[in-house]
Design an enzyme around this catalytic site. Structure first.
Site, PDB file in Angstrom:
ATOM      1  N   GLU A   1      19.276  30.093 162.475  1.00 42.18           N
ATOM      2  CA  GLU A   1      19.456  30.652 161.130  1.00 42.18           C
ATOM      3  C   GLU A   1      18.135  31.035 160.467  1.00 42.18           C
ATOM      4  OE1 GLU A   1      23.233  27.694 160.167  1.00 42.18           O
ATOM      5  OE2 GLU A   1      21.224  27.150 159.491  1.00 42.18           O
ATOM      6  N   PRO A   2      17.428  32.005 161.025  1.00 48.80           N
ATOM      7  CA  PRO A   2      16.161  32.379 160.397  1.00 48.80           C
ATOM      8  C   PRO A   2      16.383  33.179 159.112  1.00 48.80           C
ATOM      9  CG  PRO A   2      16.624  33.833 162.248  1.00 48.80           C
ATOM     10  CD  PRO A   2      17.724  32.813 162.224  1.00 48.80           C
ATOM     11  N   GLY A   3      15.625  32.863 158.090  1.00 49.84           N
ATOM     12  CA  GLY A   3      15.643  33.630 156.848  1.00 49.84           C
ATOM     13  C   GLY A   3      14.273  34.217 156.590  1.00 49.84           C
ATOM     14  N   ARG A   4      13.321  33.307 156.314  1.00 48.34           N
ATOM     15  CA  ARG A   4      11.954  33.708 155.988  1.00 48.34           C
ATOM     16  C   ARG A   4      11.334  34.606 157.066  1.00 48.34           C
ATOM     17  NH1 ARG A   4       8.601  30.380 152.917  1.00 48.34           N
ATOM     18  NH2 ARG A   4       9.889  28.620 153.520  1.00 48.34           N
TER      19      ARG A   4
ATOM     20  N   ARG B   1       6.630  30.466 144.110  1.00 45.53           N
ATOM     21  CA  ARG B   1       6.271  29.629 145.256  1.00 45.53           C
ATOM     22  C   ARG B   1       4.871  29.021 145.143  1.00 45.53           C
ATOM     23  NH1 ARG B   1       5.882  30.730 149.817  1.00 45.53           N
ATOM     24  NH2 ARG B   1       6.972  28.936 150.689  1.00 45.53           N
TER      25      ARG B   1
ATOM     26  N   TYR C   1       5.264  25.145 145.308  1.00 44.69           N
ATOM     27  CA  TYR C   1       4.911  24.539 146.598  1.00 44.69           C
ATOM     28  C   TYR C   1       3.419  24.561 146.865  1.00 44.69           C
ATOM     29  CZ  TYR C   1       9.791  26.054 147.316  1.00 44.69           C
ATOM     30  OH  TYR C   1      11.131  26.306 147.192  1.00 44.69           O
TER      31      TYR C   1
ATOM     32  N   CYS D   1       3.586  32.100 129.725  1.00 46.08           N
ATOM     33  CA  CYS D   1       2.895  31.228 128.785  1.00 46.08           C
ATOM     34  C   CYS D   1       2.631  29.853 129.359  1.00 46.08           C
ATOM     35  CB  CYS D   1       3.697  31.139 127.511  1.00 46.08           C
ATOM     36  SG  CYS D   1       3.818  32.760 126.747  1.00 46.08           S
TER      37      CYS D   1
ATOM     38  N   TYR E   1      12.296  34.295 149.457  1.00 50.72           N
ATOM     39  CA  TYR E   1      12.233  33.257 148.415  1.00 50.72           C
ATOM     40  C   TYR E   1      11.364  33.653 147.223  1.00 50.72           C
ATOM     41  CZ  TYR E   1      14.251  30.658 152.300  1.00 50.72           C
ATOM     42  OH  TYR E   1      15.050  30.267 153.336  1.00 50.72           O
TER      43      TYR E   1
HETATM   44  N1  LLP Z   1      19.519  27.114 157.500  1.00 50.08           N
HETATM   45  C1  LLP Z   1      19.621  26.174 156.558  1.00 50.08           C
HETATM   46  C2  LLP Z   1      20.686  25.192 156.649  1.00 50.08           C
HETATM   47  C3  LLP Z   1      18.697  26.129 155.506  1.00 50.08           C
HETATM   48  O1  LLP Z   1      18.803  25.181 154.586  1.00 50.08           O
HETATM   49  C4  LLP Z   1      17.670  27.088 155.443  1.00 50.08           C
HETATM   50  C5  LLP Z   1      16.692  27.074 154.355  1.00 50.08           C
HETATM   51  C6  LLP Z   1      17.616  28.075 156.436  1.00 50.08           C
HETATM   52  C7  LLP Z   1      18.554  28.045 157.465  1.00 50.08           C
HETATM   53  C8  LLP Z   1      16.574  29.159 156.439  1.00 50.08           C
HETATM   54  O2  LLP Z   1      15.282  28.659 156.539  1.00 50.08           O
HETATM   55  P1  LLP Z   1      14.056  29.676 156.807  1.00 50.08           P
HETATM   56  O3  LLP Z   1      14.236  30.263 158.155  1.00 50.08           O
HETATM   57  O4  LLP Z   1      14.131  30.715 155.746  1.00 50.08           O
HETATM   58  O5  LLP Z   1      12.854  28.824 156.688  1.00 50.08           O
HETATM   59  N2  LLP Z   1      12.602  27.999 148.803  1.00 50.08           N
HETATM   60  C9  LLP Z   1      11.790  27.493 149.891  1.00 50.08           C
HETATM   61  C10 LLP Z   1      12.547  27.493 151.197  1.00 50.08           C
HETATM   62  C11 LLP Z   1      13.834  26.722 151.135  1.00 50.08           C
HETATM   63  C12 LLP Z   1      14.602  26.788 152.421  1.00 50.08           C
HETATM   64  C13 LLP Z   1      15.945  26.230 152.244  1.00 50.08           C
HETATM   65  N3  LLP Z   1      16.760  26.263 153.398  1.00 50.08           N
HETATM   66  C14 LLP Z   1      10.510  28.311 149.988  1.00 50.08           C
HETATM   67  O6  LLP Z   1      10.316  29.217 149.188  1.00 50.08           O
HETATM   68  O7  LLP Z   1       9.676  28.021 150.843  1.00 50.08           O
END
Ligand code: LLP
Length: 437
Positions: A283-286, A327, A331, A358, A388
């Site tokens: 499940e890649p997002g970033r 971010r 973070y 502000c 994000y």
């Molecule tokens: N699968 C699950 C179950 C997750 O909880 C997440 C991210 C992903 C996949 C995707 O993760 P990625 O490949 O994008 O790293 N807001 C934070 C990141 C929170 C991620 C939450 N879950 C940031 O800006 O770094």
């Protein structure tokens, strides 16, 4: 990043477009997203990991157009709220290409997912198991579910985004026995069908050791369930979390390398346990969305500040800030910045890119060397803001959220339009009485 180039006069160009023209047409701040880059990254994951299912994690950045790109590139979609589900459904994503995550979904959200025939719901607590079972029973269906397992890995990332150690809200503990108890409860529920186990150890991770341990523990549990319950679960979902380069210090691996190492781990472990290789999902997002986008800002003020020891820092204030990129503040994330609208021969000075909000924590880029002649009216680009940033944007100080503009082959189109002050006032009921009078 490789898809952004500089023209002869030093201005940035992306997909054949000059950032000065983009700023003219769409205003600043704006997120500029390279569609071809997004599609290429999505496709690279799908091809490298095949036959695994690749779910794009919508939380990183989502819109109707993005959902369609992802589908066209052969990926599926991971949604984690009713809102993300609504976008996916509006875009025409079929239920069989969706997995539904979360740790506290309402019966209404779960019901909508089931009405859309969402293929898999990942359950995260006993309460959710009960709730999913009840909502499915009401519909007379058998819902496929996956258990989110806490595998007890200390992922080396920021505490807020690490998710597989014991003391945090996600998952059911493998070591503590909660994951096994969840399995028992699901097997006892006639309206549920258990199809697999899930683990997500955190986000922005570079070290594959964490993935390796998580995979071994998940497969170990899968194998044990065969002996204890006589069930052969067909799937393991290994989550997302693949790191990207925010600065030149980060050194991410390409999907091909990640896929090879993951495949090797799964095959070796299954051979050792003497079991068939299950179907794998990721499940890649970033790693798909993040590098595709830069935020284009206009500089408004420049201030020179004396630091201890006689050094100086230049505060470059742009027309956005923590409302479009939280971010850095949240973070302690590192970004880079570059003068985008022209070339400069001025020497580099230690600079900090700050916003218009502000509070003093309103920092976008903590440390960057920018040309000493950066001045009001210049454009500054901050790369790597595709994940994000828009999805976590806020209206702090009643600042409207910036648009997301997709560029491709010399053309630009708005995926999400800029909010207006009117949009914000529309939520405010204070004027209704006067208008009605
Ligand atoms: N699968 C699950 C179950 C997750 O909880 C997440 C991210 C992903 C996949 C995707 O993760 P990625 O490949 O994008 O790293 N807001 C934070 C990141 C929170 C991620 C939450 N879950 C940031 O800006 O770094």
């Amino acid at each position: 990043s490789e898809h952004v180039a500089r023209a002869e006069d030093g201005a940035l160009r992306v997909a054949g477009l000059d950032v000065r023209e983009l700023a003219q047409e769409f205003g600043t701040p704006a997120y500029i997203l390279d569609e071809a880059d997004f599609r290429n990254r999505a496709r690279a994951f799908r091809e490298a990991f095949a036959p695994a299912t690749v779910y794009y994690a919508a939380k990183a950045f989502f819109s109707v157009a993005v959902a369609r790109w992802v589908l066209e590139e052969g990926l599926s979609v991971d949604v984690s709220t009713g809102g993300e589900l609504a976008v996916a459904l509006a875009a025409g994503v079929p239920g069989e290409r969706l997995v539904f995550h979360g740790n506290n979904r309402s019966a209404a959200e779960l019901g909508r997912a089931m009405d859309a025939n969402v293929a898999r719901i990942v359950v995260d607590s006993y309460d959710e198991i009960e709730r999913v079972a009840r909502v499915a029973a009401e519909r007379g269906i058998r819902q496929r579910v996956i258990v989110r397992v806490t595998v007890g890995v200390e992922a080396h990332t920021h505490e807020f985004i690490a998710t597989a150690h014991e003391d945090q809200k996600f998952g059911l503990s493998l070591a503590g026995g909660a994951a096994d108890e969840a399995v028992r409860r699901i097997l006892a529920a006639p309206s549920l069908e258990l199809v697999g186990l899930h683990s997500h150890i955190g986000s922005q991770i570079f070290d594959t050791a964490g993935f390796e341990i998580a995979t071994r523990r998940l497969l170990g549990m899968l194998h044990r369930l065969r002996g204890e319950h006589g069930i052969e679960l067909p799937e393991v979902d290994l989550g997302g979390g693949f790191g990207i380069a925010y600065t030149t210090q980060d050194d991410p691996q390409p999907p091909r390398v990640l896929a090879e190492s993951m495949r090797a781990i799964v095959e070796r472990e299954c051979a050792a346990l003497g079991m068939d290789v299950p179907h794998v999902s990721i499940e890649p997002g970033r790693a798909i969305a993040g590098p595709t986008t830069f935020t284009l800002y206009e500089v408004g003020t420049v201030k020179d500040v004396a630091l201890d020891g006689g050094r100086r820092r230049t505060y470059v204030a742009v027309d956005g800030g923590m409302s479009d990129n939280i971010r850095t503040a949240l973070y302690d994330a590192s970004y880079s910045a570059t003068l985008a609208s022209r070339r400069s021969d001025a020497g580099p000075v230690l600079s900090r890119v700050v916003g218009k909000h502000c509070e003093s924590g309103d920092v976008v880029v903590k440390d960057e060397f920018l040309p000493a002649d950066v001045a009001p009216g210049d454009l500054v680009a901050v790369p790597g803001t595709g994940a994000y940033c828009r999805s976590m944007a806020s209206n702090y100080n009643h600042v409207p959220r910036p648009p997301v503009v997709a560029v491709r082959d010399g053309a630009a189109r708005v995926l999400l339009r800029r909010e207006t002050e009117q949009d914000l006032l529309r939520l405010d009921t204070g004027l209704d009485v006067e208008e009605g009078a």
